[in-house]
Design a protein around this motif. Structure first.
Motif, mmCIF file in Angstrom:
data_model
loop_
_atom_site.group_PDB
_atom_site.id
_atom_site.type_symbol
_atom_site.label_atom_id
_atom_site.label_comp_id
_atom_site.label_asym_id
_atom_site.label_seq_id
_atom_site.Cartn_x
_atom_site.Cartn_y
_atom_site.Cartn_z
ATOM 1 N N ILE A 133 0.862 -1.174 0.000
ATOM 2 C CA ILE A 133 0.000 0.000 0.000
ATOM 3 C C ILE A 133 0.900 1.225 0.000
ATOM 4 N N LEU A 134 0.706 2.099 -0.984
ATOM 5 C CA LEU A 134 1.443 3.354 -1.046
ATOM 6 C C LEU A 134 0.584 4.437 -0.407
ATOM 7 N N CYS A 135 1.160 5.207 0.501
ATOM 8 C CA CYS A 135 0.395 6.202 1.258
ATOM 9 C C CYS A 135 0.983 7.596 1.060
ATOM 10 N N SER A 136 0.109 8.575 0.905
ATOM 11 C CA SER A 136 0.570 9.960 0.936
ATOM 12 C C SER A 136 1.128 10.227 2.325
ATOM 13 N N GLU A 137 1.976 11.210 2.428
ATOM 14 C CA GLU A 137 2.658 11.464 3.689
ATOM 15 C C GLU A 137 1.721 11.945 4.795
ATOM 16 N N ASP A 138 0.519 12.426 4.420
ATOM 17 C CA ASP A 138 -0.446 12.853 5.427
ATOM 18 C C ASP A 138 -1.512 11.799 5.733
ATOM 19 N N THR A 139 -1.340 10.597 5.197
ATOM 20 C CA THR A 139 -2.235 9.490 5.560
ATOM 21 C C THR A 139 -1.926 9.069 7.001
ATOM 22 N N ALA A 140 -2.936 8.550 7.686
ATOM 23 C CA ALA A 140 -2.770 8.115 9.083
ATOM 24 C C ALA A 140 -1.566 7.186 9.225
ATOM 25 N N ASP A 141 -0.920 7.245 10.375
ATOM 26 C CA ASP A 141 0.280 6.458 10.639
ATOM 27 C C ASP A 141 -0.052 4.969 10.748
ATOM 28 N N ALA A 142 0.683 4.166 10.020
ATOM 29 C CA ALA A 142 0.439 2.721 9.989
ATOM 30 C C ALA A 142 0.584 2.070 11.351
ATOM 31 N N PHE A 143 1.360 2.680 12.260
ATOM 32 C CA PHE A 143 1.627 2.057 13.559
ATOM 33 C C PHE A 143 0.857 2.722 14.703
ATOM 34 N N ASN A 144 -0.120 3.541 14.336
ATOM 35 C CA ASN A 144 -1.072 4.057 15.319
ATOM 36 C C ASN A 144 -1.773 2.862 15.981
ATOM 37 N N PRO A 145 -1.930 2.843 17.311
ATOM 38 C CA PRO A 145 -2.582 1.697 17.964
ATOM 39 C C PRO A 145 -3.965 1.370 17.396
#
Length: 249
Positions: A133-145
């Motif tokens: 999955i490619l994410c824009s830099e302002d997409t939610a953090d993948a390691f957010n709980p």
């Protein structure tokens, strides 16, 4: 007990800036932690109840630090209101993105803000065998709980890459499909190739104009009722299902 040092560290990992600084995140709950322990991801510390350790002692030994604790301690440092199993502190892996194979599908997320939506999309990608999955830099953090909780164990198998999307899509060698309210129906779509990129836009504003300039084909899910729109996670699942069906894979 969970020491004061580890308590402070785990609580700090609730915030993105500390996860980035420490290059650590945490995973909670029996199923997700057990999947983690059965993977090759680096587990820095495992805090678990006696019942978890009794049931999964062999896998638990893989953690660099293993500490028995109570469920109330897990609930105090984590985000779950109820956790009678385990919490693991994990090192964030360093990965790079390489161009997809000719038959591979890649999801592209343009400013997906909600952690629950991102976690759901990761789980959907795993279901349909999408590895990147490619994410824009302002997409939610993948390691957010909240992302980890919503993704279940799928975060272990799907790699997320954060980078500017426009330069990548400018030079994309595969077709770039974009999810819009208006476009070609995914039910009758004739694919130019059996793989490519699927772009999903922001929950409120959709795909940005800058990213939209590099969409090869706009696709839509035909509506048969009066609903205004679909949740981005639901839309992702429907489109992925149709792309897999149409590509014969």
């Amino acid at each position: 007990m969970i020491s004061n040092k580890w308590t402070k560290l785990i609580k700090s990992l609730h915030l993105k800036k500390h996860r980035k600084a420490e290059q650590l995140f945490f995973v909670e709950g029996e199923k997700a932690v057990l999947e983690l322990l059965q993977s090759d991801w680096p587990v820095v510390a495992l805090f678990a109840t006696e019942s978890f350790l009794s049931a999964h002692g062999v896998h638990s030994q893989r953690a660099d630090l293993l500490q028995s604790c109570s469920s109330s301690e897990l609930e105090r440092v984590g985000t779950f209101s109820s956790n009678d199993a385990a919490l693991a502190v994990v090192r964030i892996p360093q990965r790079s993105f390489s161009p997809p194979t000719p038959h591979e599908w890649v999801l592209v997320l343009d400013s997906i803000n909600d952690p629950g939506n991102l976690g759901t999309i990761i789980r959907i990608a795993d279901w349909y065998g999408i590895r990147h999955i490619l994410c824009s830099e302002d997409t939610a953090d993948a390691f957010n709980p909240k992302v980890i909780a919503a993704a279940k164990g799928s975060f272990l198998r799907v790699q997320l890459h954060y980078q500017p999307l426009v330069p990548l899509l400018e030079h994309a060698a595969r077709p770039v499909y974009g999810a819009y309210l208006g476009g070609e129906s995914v039910h009758q779509l004739a694919l130019a190739a059996p793989g490519g990129y699927l772009v999903l836009g922001n929950e409120a504003n959709g795909i940005s104009a800058a990213v939209g300039q590099h969409i090869s084909r706009k696709v839509t899910i035909p509506a048969f009722g009066q609903a205004e729109s679909l949740n981005v996670g639901i839309a992702c699942a429907i489109i992925c299902d149709n792309l897999r069906r149409l590509s014969g894979a």
